[in-house]
Design a protein around this motif. Structure first.
Motif, short mmCIF file in Angstrom:
data_model
loop_
_atom_site.label_atom_id
_atom_site.label_comp_id
_atom_site.label_asym_id
_atom_site.label_seq_id
_atom_site.Cartn_x
_atom_site.Cartn_y
_atom_site.Cartn_z
N VAL A 342 -35.67 33.66 -35.03
CA VAL A 342 -35.01 33.14 -36.22
C VAL A 342 -33.92 34.09 -36.70
N VAL A 343 -32.72 33.57 -36.92
CA VAL A 343 -31.62 34.32 -37.52
C VAL A 343 -31.02 33.49 -38.65
N GLU A 344 -30.57 34.16 -39.69
CA GLU A 344 -29.94 33.44 -40.80
C GLU A 344 -28.55 32.97 -40.40
N GLN A 345 -28.16 31.81 -40.93
CA GLN A 345 -26.83 31.29 -40.70
C GLN A 345 -25.83 32.08 -41.54
N PRO A 346 -24.84 32.73 -40.93
CA PRO A 346 -23.84 33.45 -41.72
C PRO A 346 -23.01 32.51 -42.58
N THR A 524 -12.20 47.27 -57.13
CA THR A 524 -12.37 46.87 -55.74
C THR A 524 -11.01 46.69 -55.09
N PRO A 525 -10.81 47.23 -53.89
CA PRO A 525 -9.52 47.06 -53.22
C PRO A 525 -9.25 45.60 -52.86
N GLU A 526 -8.01 45.34 -52.51
CA GLU A 526 -7.62 44.01 -52.09
C GLU A 526 -8.45 43.58 -50.88
N GLY A 527 -8.79 42.31 -50.81
CA GLY A 527 -9.57 41.83 -49.68
C GLY A 527 -9.62 40.32 -49.65
N SER A 528 -10.25 39.78 -48.61
CA SER A 528 -10.41 38.34 -48.48
C SER A 528 -11.50 38.05 -47.48
N TYR A 529 -12.01 36.85 -47.56
CA TYR A 529 -12.89 36.35 -46.51
C TYR A 529 -12.93 34.83 -46.60
N ARG A 530 -13.52 34.26 -45.57
CA ARG A 530 -13.67 32.81 -45.51
C ARG A 530 -15.15 32.49 -45.59
N LEU A 531 -15.52 31.66 -46.55
CA LEU A 531 -16.88 31.15 -46.64
C LEU A 531 -16.94 29.81 -45.91
N VAL A 532 -17.92 29.66 -45.05
CA VAL A 532 -18.06 28.43 -44.28
C VAL A 532 -19.50 27.95 -44.35
N SER A 533 -19.68 26.71 -44.75
CA SER A 533 -20.99 26.07 -44.71
C SER A 533 -20.97 25.05 -43.57
N PHE A 534 -21.95 25.16 -42.68
CA PHE A 534 -22.11 24.18 -41.60
C PHE A 534 -23.14 23.16 -42.07
N ARG A 535 -22.71 21.91 -42.16
CA ARG A 535 -23.57 20.88 -42.72
C ARG A 535 -23.94 19.83 -41.69
N PRO A 540 -27.07 21.50 -45.54
CA PRO A 540 -26.51 22.74 -45.00
C PRO A 540 -27.46 23.46 -44.05
N VAL A 541 -26.91 24.08 -43.03
CA VAL A 541 -27.69 24.88 -42.09
C VAL A 541 -28.00 26.24 -42.73
N THR A 542 -29.28 26.64 -42.67
CA THR A 542 -29.69 27.92 -43.25
C THR A 542 -30.10 28.93 -42.18
N HIS A 543 -30.65 28.46 -41.08
CA HIS A 543 -31.13 29.35 -40.02
C HIS A 543 -30.87 28.70 -38.65
N ARG A 544 -30.86 29.55 -37.64
CA ARG A 544 -30.84 29.09 -36.25
C ARG A 544 -31.95 29.81 -35.51
N ALA A 545 -32.45 29.17 -34.44
CA ALA A 545 -33.56 29.76 -33.69
C ALA A 545 -33.69 29.00 -32.37
N THR A 546 -34.74 29.32 -31.65
CA THR A 546 -35.13 28.51 -30.49
C THR A 546 -36.53 27.99 -30.73
N VAL A 547 -36.80 26.82 -30.17
CA VAL A 547 -38.11 26.20 -30.20
C VAL A 547 -38.46 25.82 -28.77
N ASP A 548 -39.48 26.44 -28.25
CA ASP A 548 -39.82 26.27 -26.83
C ASP A 548 -38.60 26.56 -25.95
N GLY A 549 -37.82 27.54 -26.37
CA GLY A 549 -36.67 27.98 -25.60
C GLY A 549 -35.41 27.18 -25.85
N LYS A 550 -35.47 26.07 -26.58
CA LYS A 550 -34.29 25.24 -26.84
C LYS A 550 -33.65 25.64 -28.17
N PRO A 551 -32.32 25.72 -28.24
CA PRO A 551 -31.66 26.13 -29.49
C PRO A 551 -31.73 25.02 -30.55
N VAL A 552 -32.05 25.43 -31.77
CA VAL A 552 -32.13 24.50 -32.89
C VAL A 552 -31.45 25.12 -34.11
#
Length: 940
Positions: A342-346, A524-535, A540-552
């Motif tokens: 299990v890994v969290e969705q960035p 805080t110095p100047e900066g930027s980033y992109r927020l992306v939600s995969f839906r 929304p997607v919160t985590h990714r993992a494998t189940v019986d070896g298959k990616p989910v």
């Protein structure tokens, strides 16, 4: 460079530009059946706006704007004064919540528009809004709320969209907040508008709600325009670089209806949902199965999960059951990820500048009166937002409200008595705002979230009052979807397409391009980033993992997603005296609210309770506490992915009651059969502190009045629940044999003496800033994480123990520390709420089992000491001695507000700044932020 005298002169000159609206005659009084027996309080003060001149005065002279702190001392005083409270002294701790304003208490009267009059009272500066038209009433509400809390509203509408940093700079706390809300409500502007259109189509009440909201927005914008032209807008717009302090060049963006949807989504995410922890649950459950095997592992899991703990107190206790959210005996469609996969969705992508640096935990800016850094008034404002406009922990889930309601059968007057309120955290300015609304079809007074105050959300009508606590029943499920590639190539855990109803479909992405530059108060110095939600279609997607070896991918499905503003219909009815004429009317209106709240009602004769929420009708084979296979066989009954609608449970299936002997709620279990969304609704829950005190008095034949019910709330609010509910059993085990070591015996005696004195965390005397029984309190604070680990980790093993702590923290101490690791801060420090989350029931059940008690819903064989009482007792004494040797500066590590080792300060409540005005610390109290004390002697 301006000197202080010049700065004050400049401030005075700016203040002189304010043009006061013309005075008008006070409106006619409205029927009020409470007859001066309704009171309320909301710290720190009603006024949350400070002009540029007032910010300068605060920085240079330490003064605060009028009505910005005049409820704080009253609120704080109850800690030291509740034991001597009388009906004659309630006004020393609460403000009168009667309708109208006495002529001698009128501070000012004005008309923002011809069809509305606003009367401000001297006591607290609360706006009493009288409209000759309905549109004028809600226009006045928008105007008055903007007068009091415009900058707060501006920050919150941007937080609801995940866009705080472009507005207020890239400080870590700003980034933390926008990410937290964007993760759960990643809406497009089209989807925000879609929610408005949906409500408008819901008959006459929906049409009226849209008109009310539009008039409200018009009122906000009228104030923005007038204050900008008159140069008396909030000074934070100068500090954040949006308006030039000299030329007035710049812009305060007007509000739109979609901003209200963004605010509603923020409130719903913060206070009105439950569930969504299924991945963490699955990891913990699997770890137990791996350690003990399926049968024993499942027994231990069930005890930790406490889904329907037979020992848990319930708000409804009349013998009825209300099944909801429980796991079936033989669930199907359960998806368990492969161990370690299990890994969290960035959320964050393409960081540049300061955003590329690891985000350190935000530190709270100093409260109170920060010293000036320069004589220049503009330069003096530098640094007020060094840590961001949003304080640390702002986005933490809240569940701190409580309610005590006693029927007339058990009161001295024969009329119901209620002491209740929500806990929204301690902020300066407060997230809630007070108001009275009187106009065609609207008659109410109380609190609303700033920016959503076209109706009163919690308060009173002409002859009834209502309030709510967070319920958190399970409205959120996690679906596991198989990942795929549209071209048919092998999928990986990074694939952004998934199988849905037989097809490989791409995930929808919702993005925020957030960039910021240094402004007047942001280092805080100047900066930027992109927020992306995969839906996905589920959410929304919160985590990714494998189940019986298959990616989910694991996606969060929430019943209120795309429906945050549907609740407006219920709140509209709460404010309508024609709609609410009985307890039954109130319950039906509460059913129109889709957020998870426990609603409480009292009038002169009746009391009522209703648990609201868009409760899902799930397939009978589904276990909502675990990840579910993304398959039509396991989807919600009647679910339509196009608009996220489904079939919901009927009115009578929601926990509800009228005229039960009493109701108590402190975010505890709603009713027998209603499964908790987390593991804290178990054998030991802080609601016990309220329930036991009310129940025992009633069982003994005692009667309540407003004073005695307030005293129950106040005493519970300063009691250490671990001391009252768990320590007696720990001492029973220790007392099985004499303690030979005198030093250890002395430690135990300190705890025993404190417990005999009530186990409370109170000062030796008001204002001393030192606790009575300070050594015993520190000893328990240091002991708890050591004894929990010592009790469970040897039997569970480190992997399972860690997985279970990931499911639920072992402790929620008043200071926010003492959670299992030295210096681990869990986000609620200085925010009052304590003892909601923690292994309190789990510790209690296991220790009682070791003692040989019969423990319903327990672990079976005890875990502590391998089930050996002598070994468990030895562990308790060893960890107690270890706790006594723990340095104070490790138990209370200190922060930006407190020196290391300062026990009182570590617990103290601090109104975290969302702007430039800080407040003084007050004593810890586990108590609602907005609180009413109510007894109606008559009704219509």
């Amino acid at each position: 460079m301006l000197r202080p005298t010049a700065a004050i002169a400049a401030a005075a000159a700016i203040a002189s530009l304010l043009v006061a609206p013309p005075a008008t005659a006070e409106p006619e009084p409205v029927p009020d059946y409470c007859r001066e027996q309704c009171h309320h309080v909301l710290p720190p003060g009603q006024n949350g706006n400070a002009t540029f001149a007032e910010l300068v005065a605060h920085m240079l002279l330490g003064v605060r704007p009028p009505h910005s702190d005049d409820q704080l001392a009253k609120y704080d005083a109850l800690v030291g004064g509740y034991s001597k409270l009388t009906t004659g002294t309630i006004g020393e701790f609460f403000n009168d919540n009667s309708f109208g304003v006495r002529p001698e208490d009128v501070e000012k009267t004005y008309q923002p528009r011809e069809d509305v009059t606003v009367v401000r009272d001297k006591t607290a500066g609360i706006p009493h809004i009288y409209g000759t038209t309905r549109s004028g009433t809600t226009f006045g509400a928008g105007y008055a709320t903007a007068e009091d809390k415009l900058f707060l509203m501006d920050v919150m509408r941007r937080a609801g969209r995940g866009e705080v940093t472009p507005f207020a700079g890239g400080a870590p706390s700003n980034r933390q907040l926008e990410q937290q809300f964007f993760a759960v409500s990643p809406y497009t502007e089209q989807e925000l508008q879609q929610q408005i259109d949906s409500v408008a189509s819901q008959g006459e009440r929906g049409r009226q709600a849209l008109e009310d909201a539009q008039s409200y927005v018009d009122g906000i914008n009228a104030y923005i325009e007038k204050s900008y032209q008159g140069r008396y807008f909030p000074g934070e717009y100068v500090a954040t670089g949006h308006v030039d302090p000299i030329t007035n060049e710049g812009r305060i963006e007007p509000f739109e209806l979609t901003d209200l949807v963004a605010l509603a989504s923020l409130v719903g995410a913060q206070f009105g949902g439950g569930g969504g922890n299924e991945v963490q649950n699955a990891v913990a459950r699997m770890s137990l199965h791996e350690r003990f095997g399926p049968e024993r592992g499942e027994e231990i899991w069930a005890a930790f999960r406490a889904e329907n703990d037979p020992e848990a107190i319930t708000t409804v206790h009349d013998g009825r059951t209300f099944p909801y959210g429980g796991a079936p005996e033989n669930p199907a469609g359960v998806v368990l990820p492969d161990p370690g996969s299990v890994v969290e969705q960035p959320l964050v992508f393409d960081p540049t500048g300061s955003a590329a640096q690891p985000s350190e935990p935000a530190t709270r800016a100093e409260s109170g009166n920060p010293p000036p850094t320069t004589d220049d008034p503009v330069e003096s404002l530098r640094g007020i937002f060094d840590d961001g406009v949003v304080p640390e922990g702002m986005g933490q889930p809240r569940g701190m409200s409580n309610a005590l309601v006693v029927s007339g059968a058990h009161t001295e007057s024969g009329h119901p008595v209620a002491v209740f309120g929500p806990q929204t955290g301690y902020f300066s300015p407060q997230l809630l705002t007070l108001q009275e609304l009187q106009g065609p079809g609207i008659s109410s007074k109380g609190a609303s979230f700033a920016g959503l105050s076209f109706y009163t959300l919690l308060g009173r009508g002409q002859d009834y009052a209502w309030s709510a606590t967070t319920a958190s029943q399970d409205l959120i499920d996690t679906y596991a979807v198989e990942l795929c590639e549209p071209d048919g190539s092998p999928a990986t855990v990074d694939s952004n397409a998934y199988r849905f109803r037989g097809e490989c479909v791409p995930m929808q992405t919702v993005e925020r391009e957030n960039a910021w530059k240094p402004n007047l108060g942001d280092s805080t110095p100047e900066g930027s980033y992109r927020l992306v939600s995969f839906r996905t279609s589920y959410g929304p997607v919160t985590h990714r993992a494998t189940v019986d070896g298959k990616p989910v991918a694991f996606a969060l499905a929430r019943s209120t997603f795309l429906h945050e503003v549907d609740s407006i219909i219920g709140f509209q009815q709460f404010n309508d005296p024609g709609a609410i004429t009985s307890a039954q009317d109130f319950q039906r209106a509460a059913h129109d609210i889709n957020f998870t709240f426990n609603w409480f009602y009292a009038d002169a004769t009746d009391t009522a309770y209703f648990n609201s929420g868009a409760n899902l009708v799930r397939k009978p084979v589904v276990d909502p506490s675990m990840p579910i296979a993304g398959d039509p066989a396991y989807e919600w009954d009647g679910w339509n992915p196009a608009d996220n609608t489904a079939n919901y449970t009927r009115f009578e299936q929601h926990p509800n009651s009228i005229n039960q002997d009493y109701y108590t709620s402190w975010n505890n279990k709603q009713a027998p059969g209603t499964a908790g969304d987390r593991a804290e609704k178990n054998a030991v829950q802080r609601g016990d502190l309220l329930d036991s005190r009310v129940r025992e008095r009633i069982e003994a034949g005692g009667k309540f009045n407003r004073v005695t019910l307030t005293q129950v709330m106040a005493e519970a609010g300063v009691t250490d629940m671990r001391a009252e509910r768990v320590l007696p059993d720990l001492l029973r085990l220790i007392d099985r044999e004499p303690i030979n070591d005198p030093d250890t015996a002395a430690l135990v005696e300190k705890l025993r003496t404190w417990l005999a004195d009530g186990g409370r965390r109170v000062e030796t005397e008001p204002g001393s800033r030192r606790y009575a029984h300070a050594e015993a309190i520190e000893l328990l604070d240091a002991w708890w994480p050591l004894l929990v680990r010592g009790q469970f980790e040897p039997s569970l093993g480190a992997p399972a123990y860690d997985a279970l702590t990931g499911m639920m923290q072992i402790n929620q101490s008043p200071s926010g520390w003492q959670n299992g690791e030295p210096g681990l801060h869990v986000g609620q420090g200085h925010q009052g709420s304590a003892f909601m989350y923690g292994w309190y029931g789990q510790v209690s059940k296991d220790v009682r089992a070791v003692l040989g008690d019969q423990v319903p819903g327990g672990f079976g064989a005890p875990l502590c000491g391998g089930g050996d009482p002598a070994a468990c007792r030895s562990m308790l004494l060893d960890t107690l001695r270890q706790a006594a040797e723990t340095p104070s500066d490790q138990t209370y590590p200190g922060d930006a507000d407190c020196e290391p080792g300062d026990q009182w300060c570590a617990d103290a409540l601090i109104q975290s700044k969302i702007g430039g005005i800080g407040q003084d610390k007050i004593s810890w109290q586990n108590r609602p932020t907005y609180q009413q004390v109510v007894e109606f002697p008559a009704h219509r």
